[in-house]
Design a protein around this motif. Sequence first.
Motif, short mmCIF file in Angstrom:
data_model
loop_
_atom_site.label_atom_id
_atom_site.label_comp_id
_atom_site.label_asym_id
_atom_site.label_seq_id
_atom_site.Cartn_x
_atom_site.Cartn_y
_atom_site.Cartn_z
N UNK A 142 0.90 -1.31 -0.19
CA UNK A 142 0.02 -0.19 -0.13
C UNK A 142 0.86 1.23 -0.02
N UNK A 143 0.36 2.40 -0.59
CA UNK A 143 0.70 3.78 -0.56
C UNK A 143 -0.05 4.92 -0.27
N UNK A 144 -0.30 5.33 0.90
CA UNK A 144 -1.51 6.22 0.96
C UNK A 144 -2.08 5.72 2.26
N UNK A 145 -3.60 6.13 2.44
CA UNK A 145 -4.57 5.58 3.61
C UNK A 145 -5.56 4.89 3.20
N UNK A 146 -5.49 4.44 1.86
CA UNK A 146 -6.37 3.36 1.66
C UNK A 146 -6.16 1.93 2.53
N UNK A 147 -6.71 1.18 2.99
CA UNK A 147 -6.69 0.18 4.12
C UNK A 147 -6.98 -0.94 3.87
#
Length: 454
Positions: A142-147
């Motif tokens: 992942x990269x960012x705030x998606x989980x």
Amino acid sequence: MADIIFRLAARCEAAGRPNNEDNFLISDNLESGEWGFLTDKEITLSDKGALLVVADGMGGMKAGEVASALAVKTIKEWFAPANITDKVTNTTKSVKDYIRKGIQEADAVIKKESADNETKSGMGSTIVLSWLTGQGQIVVGWCGDSRAYRYNPKDGLILLSHDHSYVQELVDNGKLDASLAFDYPDKNIITRSLGNPSKKAEPDIKEFYLRSGDIFLLCSDGLSGVLRDAELETIISHNTESLAACREALWTAAFEAGWEDNVTLILCQALKVGDMPVPEPDPIPFISSQPTLRQENMFLSEEEIKEAEKSAKAAEATETAETEKSETIDFEDNANIETPDNKDITVIKSAVATPAETPETAETKETPETTTTTETTTETTTTTETAQTQETKETKEPSPEEPVIEPDLLNSPGKKRRWMVILVILAAILLLLFLAYRFNLFDSQIIINNWFGK
């Protein structure tokens, strides 16, 4: 390889916004080269596995939509069957390296399109993907705030990813209590993404073992930003028989919570993981009332688990030896001491699943003629419970030396700038009044005399 049976469900819509900047991608069989799935259909995992991807675009108008579309398109090409060779799937390290390079390739494609097209300048996207491998693992990047989450009846809901965001950095640095993060201002500010022209994408990659009954949830912050982890856990735990029902329950809950963003979610349930040996993944007891942000370091490697168990046994042996030299102390007597920690002791004691006290045990404690052997057993059990309680409290409670910031007007960068502007305006007004008074401009002397009675 023992068979792994799984099933899927997904949904992606504009939800709380007029335009949908989210995108998602699913392949239930990477060997086939086909992309798609049938909801709740039982699927046998192929040797090359299955892939799940969620991308949340940024940039406004249609730029965010383009960025997320480019992200999933690039990943789709990267995971073409011809590219997934034995060299790629040979080891966990090679799988993780392949995911990392794929995400960085998507980053490069978005940057190129942004540079070549002025209308798309500044666009970007988050990404979270999960690769179910034929070796019985799920590798998450992942990269960012998606989980990415994992639910299992044994452990409840665990957050596998770790947000790359401003608020998460405050939590990591001890400047904000995790329980305040959900409602904190500026929680939408992310610190890593695809398309950032100032630096190369730096995804995080983690691997986890599959277990029968696991339900994985990948989602954009349009879902995790309006439903707390405890709410997600409750919904999933009540809808394990049908992923379609679980998907709709999550969707309805997000709507009722007042969604304000696009919402994307993918659900994947491992129905059967064959007879493959799977290590216990969670040495730390799960407490469902914990704060919303949980760390991925709750999952330890086999070596770390063995080392932790070895240290715990050594500490227990030392504690028991020291206790045998002192008087017997009844845990129930200690619990009656009025301290601010009594409530925590009760919660933690039940969380580590200490054996329930039977009527016979209670009678034995109250009888004066209890044998020396029983007293020794009670003392040892009490000491172990107290040690476990203290260790769990130490991991649960934040260090008193670390400052915890409550939300206020000066915490976010935007609010700081507003205060600075106000102060500059006030200073300018005072300067104008002084100059008017000093040089007798516009009868300022008369005005000031009237105001201040001079």
